[in-house]
Design a protein around this motif. Structure first.
Motif, PDB file in Angstrom:
ATOM      1  N   ALA A   1       0.839  -1.208   0.000  1.00 42.51           N
ATOM      2  CA  ALA A   1       0.000   0.000   0.000  1.00 42.51           C
ATOM      3  C   ALA A   1       0.874   1.258   0.000  1.00 42.51           C
ATOM      4  CB  ALA A   1      -0.930  -0.008   1.212  1.00 42.51           C
ATOM      5  N   VAL A   2       1.964   1.237   0.778  1.00 42.41           N
ATOM      6  CA  VAL A   2       2.879   2.405   0.807  1.00 42.41           C
ATOM      7  C   VAL A   2       3.508   2.584  -0.573  1.00 42.41           C
ATOM      8  CG1 VAL A   2       4.989   3.371   1.843  1.00 42.41           C
ATOM      9  CG2 VAL A   2       3.367   2.135   3.277  1.00 42.41           C
ATOM     10  N   ARG A   3       3.932   1.466  -1.175  1.00 42.93           N
ATOM     11  CA  ARG A   3       4.574   1.544  -2.503  1.00 42.93           C
ATOM     12  C   ARG A   3       3.590   2.070  -3.554  1.00 42.93           C
ATOM     13  NH1 ARG A   3       7.275  -3.711  -5.160  1.00 42.93           N
ATOM     14  NH2 ARG A   3       5.106  -4.388  -5.223  1.00 42.93           N
ATOM     15  N   ALA A   4       2.346   1.630  -3.483  1.00 47.72           N
ATOM     16  CA  ALA A   4       1.344   2.088  -4.455  1.00 47.72           C
ATOM     17  C   ALA A   4       1.173   3.605  -4.340  1.00 47.72           C
ATOM     18  CB  ALA A   4       0.019   1.380  -4.211  1.00 47.72           C
ATOM     19  N   GLU A   5       1.192   4.084  -3.093  1.00 47.11           N
ATOM     20  CA  GLU A   5       1.036   5.529  -2.894  1.00 47.11           C
ATOM     21  C   GLU A   5       2.223   6.309  -3.460  1.00 47.11           C
ATOM     22  OE1 GLU A   5       0.023   8.310   0.738  1.00 47.11           O
ATOM     23  OE2 GLU A   5      -0.534   6.229   1.121  1.00 47.11           O
ATOM     24  N   LEU A   6       3.408   5.694  -3.415  1.00 49.71           N
ATOM     25  CA  LEU A   6       4.598   6.372  -3.954  1.00 49.71           C
ATOM     26  C   LEU A   6       4.601   6.380  -5.480  1.00 49.71           C
ATOM     27  CD1 LEU A   6       7.478   4.952  -1.701  1.00 49.71           C
ATOM     28  CD2 LEU A   6       6.218   7.084  -1.436  1.00 49.71           C
ATOM     29  N   GLY A   7       3.868   5.446  -6.066  1.00 54.18           N
ATOM     30  CA  GLY A   7       3.772   5.386  -7.531  1.00 54.18           C
ATOM     31  C   GLY A   7       5.043   4.876  -8.191  1.00 54.18           C
ATOM     32  N   ASN A   8       5.876   4.137  -7.448  1.00 49.44           N
ATOM     33  CA  ASN A   8       7.086   3.557  -8.047  1.00 49.44           C
ATOM     34  C   ASN A   8       7.071   2.042  -7.836  1.00 49.44           C
ATOM     35  OD1 ASN A   8       9.595   2.642  -8.757  1.00 49.44           O
ATOM     36  ND2 ASN A   8      10.758   4.115  -7.534  1.00 49.44           N
ATOM     37  N   PRO A   9       6.523   1.294  -8.807  1.00 50.03           N
ATOM     38  CA  PRO A   9       6.380  -0.155  -8.616  1.00 50.03           C
ATOM     39  C   PRO A   9       7.713  -0.902  -8.583  1.00 50.03           C
ATOM     40  CG  PRO A   9       5.774   0.495 -10.855  1.00 50.03           C
ATOM     41  CD  PRO A   9       6.066   1.760 -10.131  1.00 50.03           C
ATOM     42  N   ASN A  10       8.820  -0.189  -8.884  1.00 46.59           N
ATOM     43  CA  ASN A  10      10.122  -0.872  -8.920  1.00 46.59           C
ATOM     44  C   ASN A  10      10.782  -1.014  -7.555  1.00 46.59           C
ATOM     45  OD1 ASN A  10       9.873  -1.004 -11.666  1.00 46.59           O
ATOM     46  ND2 ASN A  10      10.902   0.966 -11.992  1.00 46.59           N
ATOM     47  N   ILE A  11      10.230  -0.372  -6.533  1.00 47.51           N
ATOM     48  CA  ILE A  11      10.908  -0.466  -5.225  1.00 47.51           C
ATOM     49  C   ILE A  11      10.695  -1.884  -4.664  1.00 47.51           C
ATOM     50  CG2 ILE A  11      11.026   0.443  -2.862  1.00 47.51           C
ATOM     51  CD1 ILE A  11       9.722   3.031  -3.959  1.00 47.51           C
ATOM     52  N   PRO A  12      11.798  -2.633  -4.434  1.00 47.47           N
ATOM     53  CA  PRO A  12      11.633  -3.977  -3.874  1.00 47.47           C
ATOM     54  C   PRO A  12      11.090  -3.915  -2.444  1.00 47.47           C
ATOM     55  CG  PRO A  12      13.818  -3.694  -4.821  1.00 47.47           C
ATOM     56  CD  PRO A  12      13.197  -2.334  -4.763  1.00 47.47           C
ATOM     57  N   LEU A  13      10.290  -4.908  -2.069  1.00 43.93           N
ATOM     58  CA  LEU A  13       9.716  -4.984  -0.727  1.00 43.93           C
ATOM     59  C   LEU A  13      10.277  -6.207  -0.006  1.00 43.93           C
ATOM     60  CD1 LEU A  13       5.975  -4.231  -1.608  1.00 43.93           C
ATOM     61  CD2 LEU A  13       7.777  -2.606  -0.985  1.00 43.93           C
ATOM     62  N   LEU A  14      10.685  -6.027   1.235  1.00 43.29           N
ATOM     63  CA  LEU A  14      11.263  -7.133   2.000  1.00 43.29           C
ATOM     64  C   LEU A  14      10.478  -7.294   3.294  1.00 43.29           C
ATOM     65  CD1 LEU A  14      14.964  -5.870   1.712  1.00 43.29           C
ATOM     66  CD2 LEU A  14      13.754  -7.337   0.096  1.00 43.29           C
ATOM     67  N   GLN A  15      10.219  -8.549   3.647  1.00 41.19           N
ATOM     68  CA  GLN A  15       9.409  -8.793   4.843  1.00 41.19           C
ATOM     69  C   GLN A  15      10.248  -9.502   5.904  1.00 41.19           C
ATOM     70  OE1 GLN A  15       6.094 -11.401   4.176  1.00 41.19           O
ATOM     71  NE2 GLN A  15       4.922 -10.547   5.880  1.00 41.19           N
ATOM     72  N   ALA A  16      10.148  -9.040   7.150  1.00 37.38           N
ATOM     73  CA  ALA A  16      10.859  -9.692   8.259  1.00 37.38           C
ATOM     74  C   ALA A  16      10.253  -9.205   9.566  1.00 37.38           C
ATOM     75  CB  ALA A  16      12.346  -9.349   8.208  1.00 37.38           C
ATOM     76  N   ASP A  17      10.642  -9.874  10.664  1.00 35.29           N
ATOM     77  CA  ASP A  17      10.194  -9.405  11.975  1.00 35.29           C
ATOM     78  C   ASP A  17      11.415  -8.974  12.769  1.00 35.29           C
ATOM     79  OD1 ASP A  17       7.602  -9.736  13.950  1.00 35.29           O
ATOM     80  OD2 ASP A  17       9.521  -9.793  15.003  1.00 35.29           O
ATOM     81  N   SER A  18      11.265  -7.878  13.508  1.00 33.48           N
ATOM     82  CA  SER A  18      12.451  -7.317  14.168  1.00 33.48           C
ATOM     83  C   SER A  18      13.005  -8.215  15.275  1.00 33.48           C
ATOM     84  CB  SER A  18      12.154  -5.925  14.706  1.00 33.48           C
ATOM     85  OG  SER A  18      11.053  -5.976  15.548  1.00 33.48           O
ATOM     86  N   HIS A  19      12.232  -9.196  15.735  1.00 36.17           N
ATOM     87  CA  HIS A  19      12.751 -10.093  16.783  1.00 36.17           C
ATOM     88  C   HIS A  19      13.487 -11.296  16.197  1.00 36.17           C
ATOM     89  CE1 HIS A  19      10.695  -7.729  19.707  1.00 36.17           C
ATOM     90  NE2 HIS A  19       9.523  -7.918  19.121  1.00 36.17           N
ATOM     91  N   ASP A  20      13.502 -11.434  14.868  1.00 36.59           N
ATOM     92  CA  ASP A  20      14.129 -12.581  14.216  1.00 36.59           C
ATOM     93  C   ASP A  20      15.586 -12.221  13.869  1.00 36.59           C
ATOM     94  OD1 ASP A  20      15.007 -14.495  12.433  1.00 36.59           O
ATOM     95  OD2 ASP A  20      13.103 -14.614  11.335  1.00 36.59           O
ATOM     96  N   GLN A  21      16.511 -12.640  14.738  1.00 37.51           N
ATOM     97  CA  GLN A  21      17.918 -12.225  14.584  1.00 37.51           C
ATOM     98  C   GLN A  21      18.499 -12.661  13.235  1.00 37.51           C
ATOM     99  OE1 GLN A  21      19.774 -10.353  17.031  1.00 37.51           O
ATOM    100  NE2 GLN A  21      21.119 -10.114  15.270  1.00 37.51           N
ATOM    101  N   ALA A  22      18.181 -13.893  12.811  1.00 38.91           N
ATOM    102  CA  ALA A  22      18.737 -14.385  11.534  1.00 38.91           C
ATOM    103  C   ALA A  22      18.224 -13.514  10.374  1.00 38.91           C
ATOM    104  CB  ALA A  22      18.344 -15.839  11.320  1.00 38.91           C
ATOM    105  N   ALA A  23      16.945 -13.157  10.437  1.00 39.04           N
ATOM    106  CA  ALA A  23      16.375 -12.315   9.368  1.00 39.04           C
ATOM    107  C   ALA A  23      17.023 -10.936   9.366  1.00 39.04           C
ATOM    108  CB  ALA A  23      14.866 -12.189   9.552  1.00 39.04           C
ATOM    109  N   MET A  24      17.333 -10.434  10.559  1.00 41.06           N
ATOM    110  CA  MET A  24      17.981  -9.112  10.644  1.00 41.06           C
ATOM    111  C   MET A  24      19.385  -9.167  10.042  1.00 41.06           C
ATOM    112  SD  MET A  24      15.758  -7.017  11.927  1.00 41.06           S
ATOM    113  CE  MET A  24      14.628  -7.920  10.921  1.00 41.06           C
ATOM    114  N   GLU A  25      20.090 -10.288  10.267  1.00 36.88           N
ATOM    115  CA  GLU A  25      21.446 -10.452   9.701  1.00 36.88           C
ATOM    116  C   GLU A  25      21.369 -10.460   8.172  1.00 36.88           C
ATOM    117  OE1 GLU A  25      24.335 -10.945  11.554  1.00 36.88           O
ATOM    118  OE2 GLU A  25      23.419 -11.194  13.535  1.00 36.88           O
ATOM    119  N   THR A  26      20.382 -11.205   7.652  1.00 39.97           N
ATOM    120  CA  THR A  26      20.236 -11.303   6.191  1.00 39.97           C
ATOM    121  C   THR A  26      19.935  -9.932   5.601  1.00 39.97           C
ATOM    122  OG1 THR A  26      19.315 -13.496   6.547  1.00 39.97           O
ATOM    123  CG2 THR A  26      18.994 -12.554   4.360  1.00 39.97           C
ATOM    124  N   LEU A  27      19.015  -9.225   6.265  1.00 40.13           N
ATOM    125  CA  LEU A  27      18.633  -7.887   5.792  1.00 40.13           C
ATOM    126  C   LEU A  27      19.852  -6.957   5.772  1.00 40.13           C
ATOM    127  CD1 LEU A  27      15.530  -6.611   5.570  1.00 40.13           C
ATOM    128  CD2 LEU A  27      16.338  -5.323   7.522  1.00 40.13           C
TER     129      LEU A  27
END
Ligand SMILES: NC(=O)c1ccc[n+]([C@@H]2O[C@H](COP(=O)([O-])OP(=O)(O)OC[C@H]3O[C@@H](n4cnc5c(N)ncnc54)[C@H](OP(=O)(O)O)[C@@H]3O)[C@@H](O)[C@H]2O)c1
Length: 404
Positions: free
Chosen positions: A48-74
């Motif tokens: 929804a945020v990306r649609a409002e910006l009108g730039n469909p090329n911005i990649p979106l990444l999903q993670a949870d801030s309590h997931d240490q491994a995901a934070m390392e990857t990010l």
């Protein structure tokens, strides 16, 4: 850091009230020339945020801030992480740790002094080793104060060949509101203080953010009284963000190896005007600042206040942001008082959101693109980015630095 990171910037928390404003700033200022991604825990909200910006090329990444491994990857995928996910004391540590380990530069909006003390203690040496430049307080707290002193001292040096031994910052006119995220962060700080006396003790030291072994100096605690300021010929009361900002300014001096000297003094207060009414206002602010910590230390008061104050995701309207503004004055003077300058930092949006989101976005771009001389570590805005950030804020963020 590897030169071949996938992104220049990952904006973490793009779905929040302030995060979505940072996203708008990056898109409207840098358009398609910036290689950035938006990240958060909820993909639908990110879309929804990306649609409002009108730039469909911005990649979106999903993670949870309590997931240490995901934070390392990010962290490993980008040169810079720019985060608005707060309260930072609750959600911020795994991401900061990941950046410190991965050599990824990082900026945030925390004003949580107790959490900054924690990150300095635990991650300073990791960041030094990896080359990660970690910079807290890249919003209204504490960029205008920290870079305001940097600017006033540059003017002093240019004019007199030496730095001021004392700087008094005075907050002038400002207008704007608070968001749910900011209120949540303040509540967490009050709660942690009421439970853990060592946090309160830490906050009683005006040099608590200085490096270990350098936590003393001539400044005392902020004065909770109405005072008439001779330099500005106005009444002043305590300023509610001074406790954070003053510690950041003192850390900047320490990290730069004391260019202003070890006896440098700094204080920050709010101007109220010159007449009787202004004196009463200053006294009322002083009374409020004395009572607030004990009142907000009570759990039931915090709960009750939470029902009426903005919730996470809520904040000032676009009109309030556009019509908002702020100004801060700086009086810098030599030890004998014979040499002095007055300067001003002002912004053309509300300080907390319209102003803050652009300050944070510019800090992130500065860390990603500018030629900075500092190595890895936990820095302040002035000690890490100094003039490079002043230039960016003047060019792109509606912030003016001027000599009066
Ligand atoms: N320094 C300053 O001058 C200044 C000014 C403004 C704000 N701030 C600070 O900035 C922070 C954000 O404020 P705000 O009003 O923008 O808050 P907000 O609207 O509540 O946004 C918080 C963001 O954090 C995300 N989040 C929460 N828990 C998460 C988790 N476990 N994993 C991943 N993401 C999570 C939320 O995601 P969802 O959308 O999915 O809920 C949202 O994107 C606060 O700490 C505030 O104090 C500082």
């Amino acid at each position: 850091m590897s030169a071949s990171r996938e992104f220049e910037i990952i904006l973490w928390g793009a779905t929040g009230f302030t995060g979505s404003l940072v996203a708008k700033h990056l898109q409207s200022t840098y358009g398609y020339s910036l290689n950035w991604a938006m990240a958060g825990r909820n993909l639908q909200k990110l879309e929804a945020v990306r649609a409002e910006l009108g730039n469909p090329n911005i990649p979106l990444l999903q993670a949870d801030s309590h997931d240490q491994a995901a934070m390392e990857t990010l962290a490993a995928r980008t040169k810079v992480v720019c985060t608005t996910v707060g309260p930072y004391a609750l959600y911020g540590t795994p991401l900061l740790e990941a950046c410190a380990k991965q050599g990824t530069h990082y900026c945030d909006l925390t004003g949580e002094v107790q959490w900054m003390g924690h990150t300095i203690k635990h991650f300073q040496s990791t960041a030094e080793a990896s080359g990660a430049r970690i910079v807290h307080t890249c919003g209204f707290d504490s960029i205008p104060s920290d870079l305001g002193v940097f600017y006033a001292q540059s003017v002093m040096h240019e004019r007199f060949g030496s730095y001021a031994q004392e700087v008094n910052a005075r907050v002038g006119r400002f207008s704007g509101g608070a968001s749910g995220g900011t209120i949540a962060s303040m509540m967490v700080m009050m709660e942690q203080m009421s439970k853990d006396k060592s946090i309160q003790e830490e906050l009683e030291n005006p040099y608590s953010l200085n490096p270990q072994g350098e936590q003393s100096g001539p400044d005392g605690l902020d004065v909770n009284e109405a005072i008439f300021d001779e330099h500005f010929q106005q009444w002043t009361g305590p300023f509610f963000m001074a406790a954070v900002n003053a510690r950041v300014v003192r850390r900047s001096n320490a990290l730069a190896n004391y260019p202003y000297g070890k006896t440098f003094r700094y204080d920050e207060r709010q101007l109220t005007g010159a007449d009787k009414k202004a004196q009463r206002k200053a006294k009322n602010i002083a009374l409020g600042s004395k009572l607030t910590p004990s009142i907000m230390g009570l759990g039931w008061v915090r709960k009750l206040a939470g029902r009426f104050l903005p919730k996470p995701g809520e904040g000032p309207t676009p009109e309030e942001q556009l019509n908002g503004h702020f100004e801060m004055f700086f009086h810098a003077q030599s030890e004998d008082g014979n040499q002095s300058v007055k300067t001003r930092v002002s912004g053309d949006r509300d300080p907390g959101y319209g102003g803050t989101s652009r300050m944070l976005g510019e800090a992130a771009v500065c860390l990603a693109r500018d030629d900075l001389s500092c190595g890895g570590g936990i820095w302040t805005p002035a000690s890490a980015m100094g003039q490079a950030l002043v230039d960016r804020l003047q060019a792109n963020a509606g912030i003016t630095f001027e000599t009066l």
